[in-house]
Design a protein around this motif. Structure first.
Motif, PDB file in Angstrom:
ATOM      1  N   UNK A   1       0.795  -1.223   0.000  1.00 51.02           N
ATOM      2  CA  UNK A   1       0.000   0.000   0.000  1.00 51.02           C
ATOM      3  C   UNK A   1       0.833   1.282   0.000  1.00 51.02           C
ATOM      4  N   UNK A   2       2.102   1.175   0.328  1.00 51.08           N
ATOM      5  CA  UNK A   2       2.908   2.381   0.466  1.00 51.08           C
ATOM      6  C   UNK A   2       3.419   2.866  -0.896  1.00 51.08           C
ATOM      7  N   UNK A   3       2.498   3.391  -1.683  1.00 54.49           N
ATOM      8  CA  UNK A   3       2.808   3.944  -2.997  1.00 54.49           C
ATOM      9  C   UNK A   3       3.424   5.335  -2.826  1.00 54.49           C
ATOM     10  N   UNK A   4       4.215   5.768  -3.811  1.00 54.97           N
ATOM     11  CA  UNK A   4       4.814   7.107  -3.749  1.00 54.97           C
ATOM     12  C   UNK A   4       3.744   8.183  -3.606  1.00 54.97           C
ATOM     13  N   UNK A   5       2.619   7.979  -4.306  1.00 55.73           N
ATOM     14  CA  UNK A   5       1.538   8.969  -4.232  1.00 55.73           C
ATOM     15  C   UNK A   5       0.970   9.048  -2.814  1.00 55.73           C
ATOM     16  N   UNK A   6       0.829   7.902  -2.172  1.00 59.64           N
ATOM     17  CA  UNK A   6       0.315   7.896  -0.804  1.00 59.64           C
ATOM     18  C   UNK A   6       1.299   8.583   0.136  1.00 59.64           C
ATOM     19  N   UNK A   7       2.569   8.293  -0.010  1.00 56.73           N
ATOM     20  CA  UNK A   7       3.561   8.939   0.859  1.00 56.73           C
ATOM     21  C   UNK A   7       3.530  10.460   0.662  1.00 56.73           C
ATOM     22  N   UNK A   8       3.257  10.892  -0.557  1.00 53.06           N
ATOM     23  CA  UNK A   8       3.130  12.322  -0.807  1.00 53.06           C
ATOM     24  C   UNK A   8       1.907  12.912  -0.116  1.00 53.06           C
ATOM     25  N   UNK A   9       0.785  12.180  -0.119  1.00 51.44           N
ATOM     26  CA  UNK A   9      -0.438  12.644   0.564  1.00 51.44           C
ATOM     27  C   UNK A   9      -0.181  12.759   2.071  1.00 51.44           C
ATOM     28  N   UNK A  10       0.472  11.734   2.646  1.00 51.23           N
ATOM     29  CA  UNK A  10       0.749  11.758   4.087  1.00 51.23           C
ATOM     30  C   UNK A  10       1.643  12.936   4.448  1.00 51.23           C
ATOM     31  N   UNK A  11       2.635  13.193   3.647  1.00 54.00           N
ATOM     32  CA  UNK A  11       3.497  14.347   3.923  1.00 54.00           C
ATOM     33  C   UNK A  11       2.732  15.658   3.780  1.00 54.00           C
ATOM     34  N   UNK A  12       1.718  15.660   2.890  1.00 50.69           N
ATOM     35  CA  UNK A  12       0.862  16.845   2.787  1.00 50.69           C
ATOM     36  C   UNK A  12       0.026  17.049   4.041  1.00 50.69           C
ATOM     37  N   UNK A  13      -0.315  15.959   4.723  1.00 54.44           N
ATOM     38  CA  UNK A  13      -1.041  16.056   6.005  1.00 54.44           C
ATOM     39  C   UNK A  13      -0.129  16.538   7.122  1.00 54.44           C
ATOM     40  N   UNK A  14       1.197  16.272   6.995  1.00 57.57           N
ATOM     41  CA  UNK A  14       2.127  16.513   8.104  1.00 57.57           C
ATOM     42  C   UNK A  14       2.935  17.796   7.963  1.00 57.57           C
ATOM     43  N   UNK A  15       2.526  18.675   7.098  1.00 61.23           N
ATOM     44  CA  UNK A  15       3.292  19.916   6.973  1.00 61.23           C
ATOM     45  C   UNK A  15       3.280  20.651   8.305  1.00 61.23           C
ATOM     46  N   UNK A  16       4.435  21.195   8.671  1.00 59.78           N
ATOM     47  CA  UNK A  16       4.574  21.780  10.010  1.00 59.78           C
ATOM     48  C   UNK A  16       3.775  23.062  10.153  1.00 59.78           C
ATOM     49  N   UNK A  17       3.613  23.810   9.074  1.00 57.81           N
ATOM     50  CA  UNK A  17       2.777  25.008   9.116  1.00 57.81           C
ATOM     51  C   UNK A  17       1.332  24.588   8.863  1.00 57.81           C
TER      52      UNK A  17
ATOM     53  N   UNK B   1     -10.983  17.218   2.657  1.00 55.10           N
ATOM     54  CA  UNK B   1     -11.622  16.898   1.375  1.00 55.10           C
ATOM     55  C   UNK B   1     -10.577  16.475   0.357  1.00 55.10           C
ATOM     56  N   UNK B   2      -9.459  17.209   0.303  1.00 59.05           N
ATOM     57  CA  UNK B   2      -8.375  16.833  -0.616  1.00 59.05           C
ATOM     58  C   UNK B   2      -7.811  15.459  -0.263  1.00 59.05           C
ATOM     59  N   UNK B   3      -7.652  15.226   1.037  1.00 64.37           N
ATOM     60  CA  UNK B   3      -7.130  13.929   1.484  1.00 64.37           C
ATOM     61  C   UNK B   3      -8.082  12.814   1.062  1.00 64.37           C
ATOM     62  N   UNK B   4      -9.375  13.036   1.261  1.00 61.38           N
ATOM     63  CA  UNK B   4     -10.356  12.008   0.921  1.00 61.38           C
ATOM     64  C   UNK B   4     -10.333  11.685  -0.575  1.00 61.38           C
ATOM     65  N   UNK B   5     -10.268  12.709  -1.422  1.00 64.21           N
ATOM     66  CA  UNK B   5     -10.246  12.495  -2.878  1.00 64.21           C
ATOM     67  C   UNK B   5      -9.001  11.707  -3.285  1.00 64.21           C
ATOM     68  N   UNK B   6      -7.864  12.093  -2.737  1.00 65.24           N
ATOM     69  CA  UNK B   6      -6.606  11.399  -3.077  1.00 65.24           C
ATOM     70  C   UNK B   6      -6.631   9.943  -2.617  1.00 65.24           C
ATOM     71  N   UNK B   7      -7.110   9.720  -1.366  1.00 60.66           N
ATOM     72  CA  UNK B   7      -7.113   8.358  -0.824  1.00 60.66           C
ATOM     73  C   UNK B   7      -8.082   7.461  -1.578  1.00 60.66           C
ATOM     74  N   UNK B   8      -9.250   7.979  -1.932  1.00 62.56           N
ATOM     75  CA  UNK B   8     -10.218   7.147  -2.660  1.00 62.56           C
ATOM     76  C   UNK B   8      -9.689   6.794  -4.052  1.00 62.56           C
ATOM     77  N   UNK B   9      -9.001   7.749  -4.697  1.00 59.12           N
ATOM     78  CA  UNK B   9      -8.410   7.478  -6.016  1.00 59.12           C
ATOM     79  C   UNK B   9      -7.317   6.416  -5.905  1.00 59.12           C
ATOM     80  N   UNK B  10      -6.459   6.569  -4.883  1.00 56.39           N
ATOM     81  CA  UNK B  10      -5.383   5.602  -4.661  1.00 56.39           C
ATOM     82  C   UNK B  10      -5.934   4.242  -4.277  1.00 56.39           C
ATOM     83  N   UNK B  11      -6.990   4.254  -3.413  1.00 53.90           N
ATOM     84  CA  UNK B  11      -7.571   2.984  -2.964  1.00 53.90           C
ATOM     85  C   UNK B  11      -8.095   2.191  -4.148  1.00 53.90           C
TER      86      UNK B  11
END
Length: 556
Positions: free
Chosen positions: A499-515, A523-533
Motif C-alpha cells: 500500500x505504500x505507494x509514492x503517491x500515498x507517501x506524498x499525501x501523508x506528507x501533505x497532512x504533516x506539513x509543520x505550518x 476533502x483533498x485527502x479524501x479524494x486522493x485516498x479514494x483514487x489511490x484505494x
C-alpha cells in the motif's frame, strides 16, 4: 364519628376544614393553615416530593392537635399545642412564599428551599414527639387513617400506571406510519422512555409502604403492615415490563434511536465486575438497551463532585447536538446516563473493535477507504475531533468504520481546564498530535491538527504500528517533532509495501506539513485516498506493473 376521624383526610376543602374545627382552641387556626399548606405544596416548582411529604406530615400533626384539643390538658400539653399551631403557621408561610416563585427563581433558590423544607419537616416531627401520643387506641386510629389514605392512593396509582401502558396495536400503527415519514414512532418512543423511568415517588403519589413506615419514628406500639404495598410494587413492575416490551418491538420494527437522550434507569450494564477495555481516561463496559447490545463509556478522571456536576450538564446539552449528526461513518451516540457514580455515554456497540484490530484480523481489506468521509462530514459541520487515532475509529459488524469520541476533547478541556486535561493526554497522544499542540502553547485542536492526526492514523493502519515506531519513548517523538523530523517511510514487510505507494507517501506528507495553513484539507485527502484505494485495489502488483512500464518506456 369523632372529630379526630373527621379531620383525617388531607384532601378536605376549605369549608369542610372550617366546619370541622370551628370554635375549638388551637384547631381552628391550625386547620385553616393546613388548607393553605395542602394547596400551595402542589404549586412549588421544585422539590415536589419533599413538599408533598411535608404536607402529609402536617395532616397527621393536625390530627394530633385535634385529639388533644377536645380533651382536658395540662399546661405542658397546652404549651405543646401552641407550639404545634405556630409550626403549622410557619410551614404555611414558607410554602406560600415558595409557591409564588417562578421556575427560574425556584431553580436559583433550589438549595435554600431544600434546606428550609428539611427544617420544616424536623420542626413538625419535634412538636409531634412533644405531644406524647402513647395511647394504643390513638395509634390504631391513626393507622386506620393511614390505611384509608393508602387505599385511596392505590386507586390513583393504578389509574396513573394504566395510562402509561402501550398497546401492541399502538406499536404496529406507529411503525407503519414511520415507514411513510410519520412522527408517531418518535413520539411513542419519547412517551415510552418517559414512562419507563417513572417510579412511585415520581408519580407524586405517596408509596403505601413509605406512608405506613413514616409513623414509626413518632408513635410507639404495633404497626399494621400495608396490604397494598406489595400490590403496588408488583403493578409497577408489570407496567415497566410491558413498556419495555413495547419499546423493544418499536425499536425492532423501526430502528429509531432513543428520542430522549438522558437514559437514566433505561440501560442495563452487563458483566459489571470489570470493564471490557480501558483507555487513558475512560473505561468501556457492555450494556443493553431495549434488547440491543450497547457500549457504555465511563470517564474515570472525574473525581471532583463540582466538575462532575458541570460535566453532567454539559454532556446533557451536547447529546442533543451530537444526536443530530447522521452519517454512515459517524458512531451513533444514543445518550448519557447521569444518575450513576460516573457519567456513562451510551453508543452503538461495534463488535469488530477499532480499525487497527480489524485490519490485523482481516489483512486483505483496503486500509485507505476507512472513515475518511466521516471526518469530512464532521469538518463540514464545523466539528473538530481533537483526538484522532485508530483507537477512535470503530468497525461495525458490516465492516463500516465509524468515527468515535468526536467532541469529547473540547468538553473535557473546558470542564477540567487546559492544564489538567493536557496532563492526561499530551504525552499519550504525542505520536498523533500536530506540532502546534506539542509546543505547550494555549492552542486548541483545529481542523488542520485533525488532518495531521489522520495522516498519522493512516500510517498506523498500514504499518499496524504506532507512528514513529522506531522511537520507544514518547518524549523522543516530541523531540523529533520539535526538531522538524517526520516519521520514516516504512519498508518493513510485503503487506506494508503493498500500500505504500509514492503517491500515498506524498499525501501523508501533505497532512504533516509543520505550518498548519499549508496542510491539505480533509476533502483533498479524501479524494486522493479514494483514487489511490481504487487504483491499488485493482492493481495488487502495481510495483511490478509500474516497473515494467518504466522499462518499456526506457527501451522505446
Amino acid at each position: 364519628m369523632t372529630l379526630f376521624q373527621t379531620v383525617v383526610s388531607p384532601t378536605l376543602g376549605v369549608l369542610e376544614i372550617a366546619g370541622a374545627v370551628s370554635g375549638i382552641p388551637y384547631v381552628q387556626g391550625a386547620g385553616m393553615a393546613l388548607q393553605v399548606i395542602n394547596t400551595t405544596c402542589n404549586q412549588v416548582a421544585i422539590h415536589k416530593r419533599k413538599s408533598a411529604q411535608l404536607a402529609q406530615r402536617c395532616n397527621v400533626l393536625l390530627n394530633l392537635i385535634s385529639e388533644h384539643a377536645v380533651s382536658p390538658a395540662c399546661d405542658e400539653v397546652r404549651s405543646s399545642l401552641e407550639e404545634a399551631e405556630f409550626v403549622l403557621y410557619s410551614v404555611r408561610d414558607r410554602l406560600q412564599k415558595w409557591s409564588q416563585y417562578s421556575k427560574v427563581r425556584s431553580f436559583l433558590k433550589s438549595s435554600k428551599i431544600e434546606q428550609d423544607l428539611d427544617k420544616c419537616q424536623n420542626d413538625v416531627n419535634t412538636v409531634m414527639e412533644r405531644l406524647h401520643v402513647r395511647n394504643p387506641l390513638s395509634v390504631m386510629l391513626l393507622q386506620k387513617q393511614s390505611m384509608d389514605m393508602m387505599r385511596m392512593n392505590q386507586s390513583r396509582l393504578e389509574e396513573r400506571l394504566e395510562q402509561l401502558m402501550i398497546s401492541p396495536q399502538q406499536v404496529r400503527d406507529a411503525a407503519q406510519r414511520h415507514s411513510t415519514g410519520g412522527q408517531d414512532a418518535l413520539d411513542l418512543m419519547r412517551i415510552g422512555q418517559q414512562a419507563s423511568s417513572i417510579r412511585l415517588m415520581q408519580l407524586q403519589i405517596p408509596s403505601p409502604r413509605d406512608a405506613s413506615m413514616s409513623l414509626e419514628p413518632v408513635f410507639e406500639g404495633p404497626m399494621v403492615e400495608s396490604p397494598v404495598a406489595s400490590r403496588s410494587s408488583s403493578l409497577e413492575l408489570m407496567v415497566q415490563t410491558q413498556i419495555q416490551s413495547a419499546l423493544t418491538d418499536l425499536r425492532r420494527l423501526t430502528k429509531i434511536p432513543p428520542t430522549l437522550k438522558v437514559l437514566n434507569n433505561q440501560v442495563k450494564k452487563i458483566n459489571s465486575s470489570s470493564p471490557l477495555r480501558s483507555g487513558q481516561y475512560s473505561d468501556i463496559w457492555l450494556g443493553e438497551w431495549l434488547g440491543e447490545t450497547v457500549a457504555l463509556k465511563t470517564l474515570r478522571i472525574l473525581t471532583d463532585p463540582h466538575k462532575a456536576g458541570k460535566m453532567t450538564k454539559r454532556y446533557e446539552h451536547e447529546m442533543n447536538v451530537w444526536s443530530m449528526f447522521k452519517h454512515d461513518n459517524i458512531l451513533s451516540i444514543y445518550g448519557v446516563i447521569t444518575n450513576l457514580e460516573t457519567i456513562h455515554i451510551v453508543s452503538t456497540w461495534q463488535e469488530n473493535g477499532n480499525v487497527l484490530e480489524y485490519r490485523i484480523k482481516n489483512p486483505d481489506i483496503n486500509p485507505l477507504t476507512l472513515a475518511t468521509r466521516g471526518i469530512e462530514y464532521l469538518h463540514g459541520s464545523n466539528i473538530v475531533h481533537g483526538n484522532l487515532k485508530c483507537n477512535n475509529m470503530l468497525v461495525s459488524s458490516e465492516g463500516v468504520a465509524c468515527i468515535n469520541d468526536f467532541g469529547h476533547t473540547q468538553v473535557l478541556d473546558e470542564v477540567l481546564g487546559r492544564d489538567v486535561f493536557t496532563s492526561y493526554t499530551a504525552t499519550s497522544n504525542a505520536r498523533w498530535n500536530a506540532p502546534e499542540l506539542l509546543r505547550g502553547d494555549d492552542v486548541k485542536p483545529t481542523k488542520a491538527s485533525d488532518v495531521f492526526a489522520f495522516g498519522m492514523s493512516i500510517l498506523e493502519l498500514i504499518t499496524k504500528q504506532a507512528p514513529y515506531s522506531h522511537r520507544k519513548r514518547d518524549l523522543s517523538v516530541i523531540q523529533d517533532v520539535n526538531d522538524g523530523r517526520l516519521p520514516l517511510r516504512p519498508t518493513e514487510s510485503e503487506d506494508v509495501a503493498r500500500w505504500m505507494h509514492d503517491e500515498l507517501w506524498g499525501v501523508l506528507n501533505g497532512c504533516w506539513r509543520f505550518a498548519a495553513p499549508e496542510r491539505l484539507s480533509i476533502e483533498d485527502v479524501r479524494i486522493c485516498l479514494e483514487t489511490l484505494a481504487k487504483y491499488l485495489g485493482e492493481h495488487p502488483n502495481w510495483k511490478t506493473e509500474e516497473a515494467d512500464e518504466i522499462a518499456a518506456i526506457q527501451l522505446s
